[in-house]
Design a protein around this motif. Structure first.
Motif, mmCIF file in Angstrom:
data_model
loop_
_atom_site.group_PDB
_atom_site.id
_atom_site.type_symbol
_atom_site.label_atom_id
_atom_site.label_comp_id
_atom_site.label_asym_id
_atom_site.label_seq_id
_atom_site.Cartn_x
_atom_site.Cartn_y
_atom_site.Cartn_z
ATOM 1 N N THR A 311 0.849 -1.191 0.000
ATOM 2 C CA THR A 311 0.000 0.000 0.000
ATOM 3 C C THR A 311 0.885 1.240 0.000
ATOM 4 O O THR A 311 1.884 1.290 0.712
ATOM 5 N N THR A 312 0.520 2.230 -0.781
ATOM 6 C CA THR A 312 1.348 3.429 -0.895
ATOM 7 C C THR A 312 1.226 4.332 0.322
ATOM 8 O O THR A 312 2.231 4.722 0.918
ATOM 9 N N TYR A 313 0.006 4.674 0.700
ATOM 10 C CA TYR A 313 -0.223 5.672 1.742
ATOM 11 C C TYR A 313 -0.698 5.026 3.045
ATOM 12 O O TYR A 313 -0.669 3.796 3.183
ATOM 13 N N ALA A 314 -1.131 5.847 3.992
ATOM 14 C CA ALA A 314 -1.644 5.364 5.273
ATOM 15 C C ALA A 314 -3.117 5.729 5.386
ATOM 16 O O ALA A 314 -3.550 6.771 4.892
ATOM 17 N N TYR A 315 -3.877 4.884 6.068
ATOM 18 C CA TYR A 315 -5.322 5.071 6.202
ATOM 19 C C TYR A 315 -5.723 4.845 7.654
ATOM 20 O O TYR A 315 -5.438 3.790 8.228
ATOM 21 N N LEU A 316 -6.374 5.851 8.237
ATOM 22 C CA LEU A 316 -6.795 5.791 9.630
ATOM 23 C C LEU A 316 -8.311 5.671 9.727
ATOM 24 O O LEU A 316 -9.035 6.155 8.841
ATOM 25 N N PRO A 317 -8.811 5.055 10.819
ATOM 26 C CA PRO A 317 -10.258 5.075 11.050
ATOM 27 C C PRO A 317 -10.752 6.513 11.150
ATOM 28 O O PRO A 317 -9.974 7.435 11.438
ATOM 29 N N GLU A 318 -12.022 6.716 10.912
ATOM 30 C CA GLU A 318 -12.581 8.063 10.819
ATOM 31 C C GLU A 318 -12.216 8.954 12.002
ATOM 32 O O GLU A 318 -11.738 10.085 11.818
ATOM 33 N N ALA A 319 -12.416 8.477 13.245
ATOM 34 C CA ALA A 319 -12.142 9.302 14.429
ATOM 35 C C ALA A 319 -10.677 9.684 14.503
ATOM 36 O O ALA A 319 -10.330 10.834 14.816
ATOM 37 N N ALA A 320 -9.789 8.729 14.220
ATOM 38 C CA ALA A 320 -8.352 9.001 14.282
ATOM 39 C C ALA A 320 -7.923 9.968 13.188
ATOM 40 O O ALA A 320 -7.101 10.868 13.411
ATOM 41 N N PHE A 321 -8.477 9.806 11.986
ATOM 42 C CA PHE A 321 -8.107 10.698 10.892
ATOM 43 C C PHE A 321 -8.538 12.134 11.165
ATOM 44 O O PHE A 321 -7.761 13.073 10.948
ATOM 45 N N LEU A 322 -9.753 12.318 11.623
ATOM 46 C CA LEU A 322 -10.238 13.670 11.900
ATOM 47 C C LEU A 322 -9.409 14.348 12.980
ATOM 48 O O LEU A 322 -9.095 15.540 12.888
ATOM 49 N N ALA A 323 -9.028 13.587 14.015
ATOM 50 C CA ALA A 323 -8.196 14.154 15.085
ATOM 51 C C ALA A 323 -6.810 14.497 14.560
ATOM 52 O O ALA A 323 -6.238 15.542 14.898
ATOM 53 N N PHE A 324 -6.259 13.636 13.708
ATOM 54 C CA PHE A 324 -4.935 13.882 13.136
ATOM 55 C C PHE A 324 -4.963 15.102 12.228
ATOM 56 O O PHE A 324 -4.083 15.971 12.296
ATOM 57 N N LYS A 325 -5.966 15.191 11.375
ATOM 58 C CA LYS A 325 -6.067 16.330 10.451
ATOM 59 C C LYS A 325 -6.201 17.642 11.216
ATOM 60 O O LYS A 325 -5.560 18.640 10.872
ATOM 61 N N GLU A 326 -7.009 17.644 12.264
ATOM 62 C CA GLU A 326 -7.193 18.854 13.060
ATOM 63 C C GLU A 326 -5.886 19.285 13.720
ATOM 64 O O GLU A 326 -5.548 20.480 13.733
ATOM 65 N N ALA A 327 -5.129 18.319 14.238
ATOM 66 C CA ALA A 327 -3.852 18.638 14.883
ATOM 67 C C ALA A 327 -2.850 19.201 13.883
ATOM 68 O O ALA A 327 -2.099 20.141 14.191
ATOM 69 N N ILE A 328 -2.838 18.659 12.667
ATOM 70 C CA ILE A 328 -1.926 19.152 11.626
ATOM 71 C C ILE A 328 -2.300 20.574 11.233
ATOM 72 O O ILE A 328 -1.433 21.455 11.087
ATOM 73 N N PHE A 329 -3.578 20.839 11.071
ATOM 74 C CA PHE A 329 -4.033 22.184 10.707
ATOM 75 C C PHE A 329 -3.619 23.209 11.765
ATOM 76 O O PHE A 329 -3.232 24.341 11.439
ATOM 77 N N LYS A 330 -3.701 22.840 13.035
ATOM 78 C CA LYS A 330 -3.332 23.762 14.113
ATOM 79 C C LYS A 330 -1.858 24.122 14.059
ATOM 80 O O LYS A 330 -1.463 25.230 14.436
ATOM 81 N N GLU A 331 -1.042 23.187 13.590
ATOM 82 C CA GLU A 331 0.404 23.431 13.538
ATOM 83 C C GLU A 331 0.831 24.161 12.268
ATOM 84 O O GLU A 331 1.954 24.648 12.195
ATOM 85 N N LEU A 332 -0.046 24.240 11.271
ATOM 86 C CA LEU A 332 0.338 24.809 9.977
ATOM 87 C C LEU A 332 -0.560 25.977 9.576
ATOM 88 O O LEU A 332 -0.880 26.158 8.400
ATOM 89 N N THR A 333 -0.939 26.784 10.544
ATOM 90 C CA THR A 333 -1.837 27.915 10.270
ATOM 91 C C THR A 333 -1.209 28.961 9.360
ATOM 92 O O THR A 333 -1.914 29.707 8.678
#
Length: 644
Positions: A311-333
């Protein structure tokens, strides 16, 4: 951007064989896996159903520490050290070279920990695509044997031979017959050629049909797996390792068999009973040192957290992905959001001021994966980002939501520049951050470019020579007696064609400088678009003062490119040498040898002749001027009389 190969090893529906040569087990087939509807805006990821191999309690392994990447000294088991090729995002997979038959026939196979069967296109296949190498020809191998129909396999309609069938989630498939032959692992392998069962394809569909690689090398758990077969024969320890190259490097290394783990390798428990896949005990994810507020059970749904090299990329369950995306957005404002390279996917991309991969950690946060017993694996930005193929200096998240599937699937992007040891004998998987290109140099194995399908059988040139079996000649075994007149090099670059085109002259100068040759020796033969990247063909010719390239210089040029010792500026992205070819210098005829002398003699003769002719003409002109002067009254010659 390579999306199609993502699921080549991730979504099997249909049949799975149990094939045991030495034991009598009933045939078992897997039940179909129901696939959820695709999630709009992200590539789908569904996991193929594998079966674990039976535990053999008679296998013993030593824990004695040794030097890095050495076989265990207390065991007689050697290992097979093999090179990996291609680029994870550009191609969607990594391949290795495997030789099958006597004499050996070479194949480029996708290394896949999520599959078990190793298969290649068969000469009898009328529904197989055009791949990197010629099809396997059983009739040309003196050691090939078909696997005859028996109680341990599924049989063809004539009940004469065992067959296999594989169907993948993106509706591609592979099917054929099972055969047994000698497999060779390369000239630097400690492991001598071994007999093994593999699939000889008679039909391909979908991505399997269209992919450049020849087939798949199954490294998963299962009786048909290459690893299980070698372990079952007692020739290697129950372990193997993969090391994927970085974002701007590609390639890597693979070892079939045990190695001694570095002292600071991070391990995670891998329960073979928990799921049929290589799973790890993931408990937490941290972004910039801050733990995501998630229940650890989120990473334990369905198949748990699965590590899959196919598999090329990584795939997280919905809850984990949303939390990860939110944390990344906070660090890259402070970063600008840009559209993804493919309109079919809703990629999350950011534009940066620098394209230097080594500088990414100054902009993007560090991510940590925490296993049981608080073992932590630190992920650099290249472990969760991929380069934007259309916007220079832009990067996109390589972690997506796994639709509604609760499984956590970690693909190759997570383990870039990471040595991953699948220690199956001790039910654990180890991670060690390193530079995989340097790791390969520690193994002292020369590099090898992958042959191109368009380059087969070209006259008397020496083209990408490969070893026929372990113990053969070195990879860069150029004929000593041949005076090399030209080296042709095909390079695949990750940079978009339209972006690279205006800089091609600068790239030519860089190539000349890195190869330590004059710029006049580097000729651009062809420059075309290849997917999201570019394909460039160069010719290296002798210098003005010489009529041929020395054997030493040619070997140095090829090895520098093949072993990624040529450092290109970040603006040109990463590269892969896909073909090299040397052509002997032509023996010059008498005319070719003395042509310059003849030209000089002719020119001198013409100049002297013109000079003599000019002097003679001037002298005659002066004489005529003297003779035409007559005094008054002088007699003149009588003119021709004209009729009245």
């Amino acid at each position: 951007m390579a999306r199609a190969p993502v699921n080549i090893a991730v979504g099997t529906v249909g049949f799975f064989l149990f094939f045991v040569l030495s034991q009598s087990n009933p045939y078992t087939s897997s039940s179909p896996l129901l696939l959820p509807p695709p999630y709009h805006g992200a590539p789908s990821a569904v996991i193929l159903p594998l079966y674990p191999s039976p535990w053999n309690s008679s296998r013993t392994f030593s824990n004695s520490p040794r030097h890095l990447l050495r076989s265990d000294s207390h065991s007689s088991h050697p290992n097979a050290r093999m090179r990996l090729y291609d680029d994870l995002v550009l191609n969607g997979y990594y391949t290795t070279r495997l030789w099958i038959g006597t004499p050996p026939q070479q194949f480029a196979l996708i290394v896949d920990t999520g599959s078990t069967v190793t298969y290649v296109p068969c000469a009898t296949c009328e529904q197989c695509g055009r791949h990197q190498d010629p099809k396997f020809q059983p009739d040309l191998s003196s050691t090939y044997q078909p696997v005859k129909c028996n109680l341990d396999c599924n049989c063809d309609t004539d009940r004469a031979q065992c067959i296999y069938e594989r169907q993948y989630a993106e509706m591609s498939s592979s099917s054929g017959v099972l055969g047994e032959d000698v497999m060779s692992f390369g000239n630097q392998s400690e492991l001598v050629p071994q007999r093994a069962v593999f699939g000889c394809e008679n039909e391909e569909t979908g991505d399997i049909y269209s992919q450049h690689a020849d087939g798949i090398m199954g490294l998963g758990r299962g009786d048909l797996s290459v690893v299980d077969q070698l372990v079952g024969k007692g020739v290697i320890s129950d372990s193997f390792s993969l090391c994927y190259g970085g974002m701007d490097i590609g390639g890597g290394a693979m070892v079939l068999g045990g190695i001694s783990a570095p002292s600071d390798m991070v391990f995670s428990y891998s329960d073979p009973v928990r799921s049929p896949y290589y799973n790890i005990d993931l408990k937490e994810i941290h972004v910039a040192g801050k733990q995501l507020r998630l229940n650890p059970s989120v990473f334990d749904g369905k198949y748990g957290t699965v590590l899959d090299s196919g598999t090329t990329y990584a795939y997280l369950p919905e809850a984990a992905f949303l939390a990860f995306k939110e944390a990344i957005f906070k660090e890259l404002t402070s970063l600008k959001h840009v559209r993804g390279p493919d309109p079919n996917y809703n990629d999350i991309c950011f534009s940066t001021a620098s394209s230097d991969v080594s500088e990414l950690s100054k902009t993007f946060p560090t991510v940590e994966m925490v296993f049981g017993h608080q073992q932590k694996l630190s992920l650099s930005p290249e472990n969760y980002l991929f380069q934007h193929s259309k916007i220079h200096g832009a990067y996109c998240l390589g972690i997506f939501q796994n639709e509604k599937d609760p499984t956590t699937l970690l693909g190759g992007i997570i383990v870039r520049n990471t040595l991953v040891t699948y220690d199956r004998g001790h039910s654990k998987i180890g991670f060690w951050k390193t530079n995989c290109s340097e790791l390969w140099e520690r193994l002292h194995i020369p590099g090898a470019p992958s042959p191109s399908p368009s380059s087969r059988g070209k006259g008397n040139s020496t083209e990408s020579p490969t070893t026929s079996a372990p113990g053969g000649s070195p990879y860069y075994d150029l004929p000593e007696e041949t005076q090399i007149g030209k080296i042709t090099l095909d390079m695949s670059l990750s940079t978009n064609y339209s972006y690279l085109k205006p800089q091609i002259n600068k790239l030519t100068e860089v190539i000349a400088k890195e190869l330590d040759v004059n710029a006049s020796q580097v000729k651009l033969l062809n420059f075309t678009s290849e997917g999201t990247g570019s394909l460039v063909r160069w010719a290296i010719t002798p210098s003005v003062s010489s009529t041929y390239i020395s054997h030493e210089s040619a070997t140095n040029i090829i090895s520098r490119l093949a072993e990624h010792r040529v450092r290109l500026p970040d603006t040109f992205g990463s590269y892969q040498l896909v073909l090299w070819k040397v052509e002997p210098s032509m023996k010059r005829t008498w005319w070719q040898k003395y042509f310059p002398v003849v030209v000089v003699v002719v020119i001198v003769t013409i100049v002297v002749g013109l000079s003599v002719y000019g002097v003679r003409g001037m002298w005659r002109h002066r004489q005529q001027m003297v003779n035409t002067y007559k005094p008054v009254g002088a007699a003149v010659p009588e003119q021709e009389l004209q009729p009245l």
